[in-house]
Write a protein that holds these residues in place. Structure first.
Motif, PDB file in Angstrom:
ATOM      1  N   PHE A 353      -8.149  -0.762 -12.344  1.00 25.00           N
ATOM      2  CA  PHE A 353      -8.892  -0.405 -11.135  1.00 25.00           C
ATOM      3  C   PHE A 353      -8.428  -1.268  -9.962  1.00 25.00           C
ATOM      4  CE2 PHE A 353     -12.674  -1.708  -8.611  1.00 25.00           C
ATOM      5  CZ  PHE A 353     -12.931  -0.513  -7.954  1.00 25.00           C
ATOM      6  N   LEU A 354      -8.297  -2.565 -10.167  1.00 22.36           N
ATOM      7  CA  LEU A 354      -7.845  -3.470  -9.106  1.00 22.36           C
ATOM      8  C   LEU A 354      -6.401  -3.181  -8.713  1.00 22.36           C
ATOM      9  CD1 LEU A 354      -9.346  -6.825 -10.452  1.00 22.36           C
ATOM     10  CD2 LEU A 354     -10.289  -5.348  -8.673  1.00 22.36           C
ATOM     11  N   PHE A 355      -5.588  -2.752  -9.662  1.00 20.60           N
ATOM     12  CA  PHE A 355      -4.159  -2.550  -9.444  1.00 20.60           C
ATOM     13  C   PHE A 355      -3.860  -1.266  -8.667  1.00 20.60           C
ATOM     14  CE2 PHE A 355       0.131  -1.256 -10.884  1.00 20.60           C
ATOM     15  CZ  PHE A 355       0.844  -2.406 -10.601  1.00 20.60           C
ATOM     16  N   THR A 356      -4.752  -0.274  -8.737  1.00 22.66           N
ATOM     17  CA  THR A 356      -4.429   1.043  -8.200  1.00 22.66           C
ATOM     18  C   THR A 356      -5.275   1.476  -7.005  1.00 22.66           C
ATOM     19  OG1 THR A 356      -5.921   2.082  -9.795  1.00 22.66           O
ATOM     20  CG2 THR A 356      -3.602   1.859 -10.444  1.00 22.66           C
ATOM     21  N   GLN A 357      -6.547   1.092  -6.941  1.00 20.70           N
ATOM     22  CA  GLN A 357      -7.437   1.652  -5.925  1.00 20.70           C
ATOM     23  C   GLN A 357      -7.326   0.896  -4.602  1.00 20.70           C
ATOM     24  OE1 GLN A 357      -8.852   4.631  -6.938  1.00 20.70           O
ATOM     25  NE2 GLN A 357      -7.521   4.039  -8.651  1.00 20.70           N
ATOM     26  N   ASN A 358      -7.693   1.557  -3.506  1.00 22.56           N
ATOM     27  CA  ASN A 358      -7.570   1.002  -2.161  1.00 22.56           C
ATOM     28  C   ASN A 358      -8.793   0.125  -1.871  1.00 22.56           C
ATOM     29  OD1 ASN A 358      -6.655   0.454   0.373  1.00 22.56           O
ATOM     30  ND2 ASN A 358      -6.743   2.557   1.123  1.00 22.56           N
ATOM     31  N   LEU A 359      -8.731  -1.131  -2.279  1.00 24.31           N
ATOM     32  CA  LEU A 359      -9.868  -2.045  -2.220  1.00 24.31           C
ATOM     33  C   LEU A 359      -9.745  -3.078  -1.103  1.00 24.31           C
ATOM     34  CD1 LEU A 359     -10.097  -2.670  -6.079  1.00 24.31           C
ATOM     35  CD2 LEU A 359     -11.317  -0.960  -4.732  1.00 24.31           C
ATOM     36  N   GLY A 360      -8.634  -3.093  -0.395  1.00 24.92           N
ATOM     37  CA  GLY A 360      -8.448  -4.063   0.671  1.00 24.92           C
ATOM     38  C   GLY A 360      -8.232  -5.482   0.176  1.00 24.92           C
ATOM     39  N   LEU A 361      -7.810  -5.650  -1.075  1.00 26.23           N
ATOM     40  CA  LEU A 361      -7.604  -6.994  -1.622  1.00 26.23           C
ATOM     41  C   LEU A 361      -6.366  -7.660  -1.057  1.00 26.23           C
ATOM     42  CD1 LEU A 361      -8.526  -6.404  -5.386  1.00 26.23           C
ATOM     43  CD2 LEU A 361      -9.946  -7.400  -3.584  1.00 26.23           C
ATOM     44  N   HIS A 362      -5.549  -6.916  -0.339  1.00 33.94           N
ATOM     45  CA  HIS A 362      -4.371  -7.519   0.288  1.00 33.94           C
ATOM     46  C   HIS A 362      -4.699  -8.083   1.674  1.00 33.94           C
ATOM     47  CE1 HIS A 362      -4.715  -3.439   1.763  1.00 33.94           C
ATOM     48  NE2 HIS A 362      -3.886  -3.700   2.757  1.00 33.94           N
ATOM     49  N   LEU A 363      -5.946  -7.889   2.112  1.00 34.14           N
ATOM     50  CA  LEU A 363      -6.399  -8.402   3.399  1.00 34.14           C
ATOM     51  C   LEU A 363      -7.384  -9.537   3.202  1.00 34.14           C
ATOM     52  CD1 LEU A 363      -7.034  -4.952   5.134  1.00 34.14           C
ATOM     53  CD2 LEU A 363      -4.986  -6.382   5.297  1.00 34.14           C
ATOM     54  N   ASP A 364      -7.640 -10.253   4.274  1.00 39.04           N
ATOM     55  CA  ASP A 364      -8.622 -11.321   4.219  1.00 39.04           C
ATOM     56  C   ASP A 364      -9.996 -10.730   3.912  1.00 39.04           C
ATOM     57  OD1 ASP A 364      -8.995 -14.359   5.094  1.00 39.04           O
ATOM     58  OD2 ASP A 364     -10.724 -13.196   5.821  1.00 39.04           O
ATOM     59  N   GLU A 751       1.156  -3.921  -2.320  1.00 38.86           N
ATOM     60  CA  GLU A 751       0.204  -4.826  -1.670  1.00 38.86           C
ATOM     61  C   GLU A 751      -0.025  -6.047  -2.557  1.00 38.86           C
ATOM     62  OE1 GLU A 751      -2.246  -0.925   0.088  1.00 38.86           O
ATOM     63  OE2 GLU A 751      -2.971  -2.083  -1.641  1.00 38.86           O
ATOM     64  N   TRP A 752       0.097  -7.226  -1.971  1.00 41.30           N
ATOM     65  CA  TRP A 752      -0.092  -8.469  -2.712  1.00 41.30           C
ATOM     66  C   TRP A 752      -1.551  -8.906  -2.640  1.00 41.30           C
ATOM     67  CZ3 TRP A 752       3.912 -10.985  -5.329  1.00 41.30           C
ATOM     68  CH2 TRP A 752       5.195 -10.452  -5.119  1.00 41.30           C
ATOM     69  N   LEU A 753      -2.063  -9.356  -3.760  1.00 40.17           N
ATOM     70  CA  LEU A 753      -3.451  -9.805  -3.809  1.00 40.17           C
ATOM     71  C   LEU A 753      -3.631 -11.072  -2.985  1.00 40.17           C
ATOM     72  CD1 LEU A 753      -6.324  -9.677  -4.903  1.00 40.17           C
ATOM     73  CD2 LEU A 753      -5.528 -10.787  -7.005  1.00 40.17           C
ATOM     74  N   HIS A 754      -4.549 -11.018  -2.046  1.00 37.89           N
ATOM     75  CA  HIS A 754      -4.833 -12.154  -1.174  1.00 37.89           C
ATOM     76  C   HIS A 754      -6.157 -12.777  -1.600  1.00 37.89           C
ATOM     77  CE1 HIS A 754      -4.904 -14.646   2.395  1.00 37.89           C
ATOM     78  NE2 HIS A 754      -6.091 -14.160   2.728  1.00 37.89           N
ATOM     79  N   TRP A 755      -6.078 -14.016  -2.090  1.00 34.10           N
ATOM     80  CA  TRP A 755      -7.290 -14.678  -2.578  1.00 34.10           C
ATOM     81  C   TRP A 755      -8.073 -15.311  -1.426  1.00 34.10           C
ATOM     82  CZ3 TRP A 755      -9.138 -13.918  -7.291  1.00 34.10           C
ATOM     83  CH2 TRP A 755      -8.260 -13.464  -8.285  1.00 34.10           C
TER      84      TRP A 755
END
Length: 755
Positions: A353-364, A751-755
């Motif tokens: 789910f985290l790998f495919t869906q448009n969750l905005g995890l690459h943004l702040d 998109e790279w995961l932004h923590w």
């Protein structure tokens, strides 16, 4: 052998036996007379053994009248000449009498049962209510399809369809038009079909779907429907090309407009339909409603449901006209149901789910995507056995267990708090939350675990089982309710902690948690009806963004392999819809049976299959047909002949997973369903969460536990030589998703995961 009622072919010394014509049988010897008197054919009834189509090892045994015995009686009673004539007249009179009595006393409700399927009718709604369900769902935009409405519903004027673009229709003189219409009148905006391709500078990965885009499932059905002899391999190619997933790998040439299936609604069409061309004809239905009602057979012994009282349908608004990016009437929530200890199975579902869906995890985290409705994932957890209610401290115990689980604790990280939520499942609370069930479901407590008509009984004499359905039914709110009791301990003298009632989770094919599986059949309909959204079985892995599926507002499940039945491992329903009301009231009158095969009967008997679209399994279950020996002459990639190949890829195909990676796994499909295998690890050689330093504590706990089970000393590091030589598909997918969390690669859209 011979008898008096068959021609005498036997002979005595070369001459035919003598036959008397006084109606008395003759026999050539005392032995033959004794045989004739005691042989089973002298009985009035005889057993018949008939072959069963498609089943070679078994035959159907039925009891039927013995025509030989009837013939013998008629000849004995009336003589050889008049006996057969009297018998024939008697049969004709009996058949005529039965039909005459039926014609005289039967009503429209008392009809001959349908013989097409051999299954009794489940219908409890009258045709006029079924038409109202269709009208409401169409008006709400839940039927964005040009496929025809079943003629059995006998619409005499076409419903207005706001989710279908307006178009000109052929105008026929009224004398040539059928009295029944099967089309809807499109009243919606134009559809602009998109050509999705990667663009500079981001050409290494496919583009994200356009926010608010919609999948035209009519087009998908045209290219993917198994009943129309479409191949899964070809369907996946259309899906990945039309979805822009073939970045830098497009080898097809020529115009590809026919393969475009994703569109956006833009503006209002100039080609307005002329409704008068499709309105009521100049003549009425012959004999009114009675002619149509013959297609609707009421459930035997049941009563019609009271007529539906429906609220006005919500106004359909295209994505561009919505006041907010997330529509409250169409919430984007993925539901999943889990029972027992948290394992690598829900772990991988959440990672995908985290790998495919448009969750905005690459943004702040303080600046999410402004024009995108981010989907959420609600994981519903049943903390104990399916027949035992949660105790008063169940919620705290659930979170304590999640925090201590190496597989679950990473998803409690604050970065995921707005998109992943864990929720406690309470059967009583959920059933009481369904208005169509809350006042009546307790009367069916003994058949609460009903699957396909087979009821799993829970003994009420067992001290452990007594806390099951009884406790589930007593721990309710409202007048006369008592407080819920804590779950019974799972180890009491005289009771098996892993028996049918107390089993939690499936540890092997022999130790299968059947009660939880049956409960999940019902849970998916409850969750989608109460909250809206899409339900997924826990043995599901996401393979691409579902944006355009969210844009299609109708309800859907998918096909049960080669059969024209539903598989509800994926289920989309709208919140509080009339379709949901129909399903719950029908299930209530049919033993609360939510098995997908039974749900298929509910919609078929009511001609509502078009409102719960049966999508091809290529979209969510691409290996299924191959595992049942279909389409093996042109299989998709990868080629699985059984579902176990996902966990243990055959040697001759063992090079593919590592060489092709995630992009080589049923590319184009929206998800993959691996069908149970709860007891098989995804990664046998590294059966722990491998998420890097941020979650190292959980990894160390899992590794130490495995080392203890194997009787070895855990190692902090391994060499590549200690890994399995040929990696299986399940291993490759798990390690791909984990590398995204570790920050070693981007997700499937770059998109790279932004923590």
């Amino acid at each position: 052998m011979s008898s008096v009622y068959f021609s005498q072919n036997g002979n005595r010394n070369g001459f035919a036996e003598k036959t008397h014509y006084n109606g008395l049988p003759t026999h050539s010897s005392a032995v033959r007379e004794k045989w004739q008197r005691h042989h089973p054919t002298s009985s009035w009834l005889i057993p018949l053994s008939l072959p069963i189509p498609g089943v070679r090892t078994r035959r159907l045994r039925i009891i039927a009248p013995n025509p030989a015995r009837l013939h013998q009686f008629s000849v004995t009673r009336f003589g050889r000449r008049r006996g057969p004539l009297v018998l024939f007249v008697g049969v004709v009179v009996a058949v005529f009498t039965v039909f005459a009595l039926h014609k005289r006393f039967a009503t429209q409700e008392k009809k001959w049962p349908a013989l097409s399927t051999g299954e009794p009718s489940t219908l409890v709604y009258q045709p006029e209510d079924l038409r109202r369900i269709w009208e409401w769902e169409i008006a709400a935009g839940h039927y964005p399809s040009s496929r025809k409405i079943p003629k059995q519903l006998a619409f005499t004027s076409p419903p207005h369809n706001p989710a279908l673009p307006a178009r000109k229709s052929a105008t026929l003189p009224s004398r040539y038009r059928s009295p029944i219409v099967q089309d809807t009148v499109g009243m919606g905006a134009k559809r602009v079909y998109l050509d999705l391709q990667a663009k500079l500078p981001n050409v290494a990965y496919p583009p994200r779907p356009v926010p608010g885009s919609v999948a035209d499932l009519d087009v998908i059905m045209d290219y993917c429907d198994f009943s129309q002899n479409k191949y899964v391999r070809d369907c996946l190619e259309v899906l990945r090309l039309g979805g822009g997933l073939d970045n830098q790998a497009r080898v097809r040439r020529g115009k590809m407009d026919d393969w475009k299936y994703i569109y956006v609604e833009d503006g209002v069409s100039d080609n307005i339909t002329e409704p008068d061309a499709m309105l009521k004809p100049s003549y009425a239905l012959p004999q009114g409603e009675s002619e149509v009602s013959k297609d609707f057979t009421k459930k035997r012994g049941g009563t019609w449901e009271p007529h539906l009282s429906l609220p006005p349908a919500p106004k359909y608004r295209p994505y561009k006209d919505q006041a907010a990016v997330c529509d409250e009437e169409n919430p984007r929530v993925f539901h999943m149901f889990w029972t027992g200890p948290f394992t690598d199975k829900p772990y991988l579902a959440l990672l995908s789910f985290l790998f495919t869906q448009n969750l905005g995890l690459h943004l702040d985290s303080d600046h999410p995507i402004s024009n995108v409705c981010r989907p959420k994932f609600w994981l519903w957890i049943s903390p104990g056995p399916a027949a035992v209610p949660p105790g008063p401290n169940a919620l705290k115990e659930m979170y304590d267990g999640l925090k201590s689980s190496p597989w679950a604790s990473p998803f409690l990280h604050p970065r995921f708090k707005d998109i992943i939520q864990f929720k406690l499942w309470n059967t009583t609370e959920q059933l009481d939350g369904v208005p169509e069930l809350k006042d009546e479901w307790r009367a069916l407590r003994d058949s609460l675990f009903n699957s396909g008509g087979w009821v799993e009984k829970v003994s009420m004499d067992d001290p452990v089982a007594a806390t099951g359905p009884t406790a589930v039914l007593s721990g309710v709110k409202g007048e006369g309710a008592t407080a819920a009791q804590p779950p019974a301990p799972t180890s009491k003298a005289g009771n098996d902690a892993d028996d049918k009632v107390n089993r939690v989770g499936s540890k092997s094919p022999q130790q299968y948690d059947k009660l939880s599986v049956i409960l999940s059949d019902m849970a998916r309909f409850i969750l989608c009806h109460r909250f809206g959204g899409i339900y997924l079985d826990a043995d599901t892995i996401f393979l691409r963004d579902w944006e355009e599926l969210w844009g299609w507002r109708g309800a859907f499940a998918y096909r049960w392999s080669r059969l024209e039945k539903y598989n509800t491992a994926v289920l989309r329903m709208n919140k509080n819809s009339p379709l949901g009301t129909f399903l719950f009231r029908t299930a209530l009158k049919n033993g609360l049976d939510f098995h997908p095969m039974t749900v298929s009967r509910y919609t078929k008997d009511a001609y509502l299959e078009g409102l719960l679209l049966r999508l091809p399994d290529a979209l969510f279950d691409s290996a299924w047909l191959n595992t049942e020996s279909y389409q093996r002459e042109r299989p998709p990639q990868p080629y699985f002949t059984e579902f176990g190949d996902f966990f243990e890829t055959p040697r001759e195909q063992g090079a593919a997973p590592a060489a092709l990676g995630f992009d080589g796994f049923f590319k184009g499909a929206y998800s993959y369903h691996f069908h149970n295998f709860w007891w098989r690890p995804f990664d046998e050689y590294r059966n722990w969460p491998d998420l890097g330093e941020r979650f190292i504590n959980g990894e160390r706990i899992a590794r130490a536990s495995i080392a203890s089970e194997r009787g070895v000393v855990p190692l902090d590091e391994e060499t590549v030589a200690s890994d399995k030589r040929d990696l299986d598909w399940s291993t490759v997918l798990k390690r791909t998703f984990e590398s995204y969390i570790r920050g070693e690669r981007p997700n499937m859209y770059g998109e790279w995961l932004h923590w």
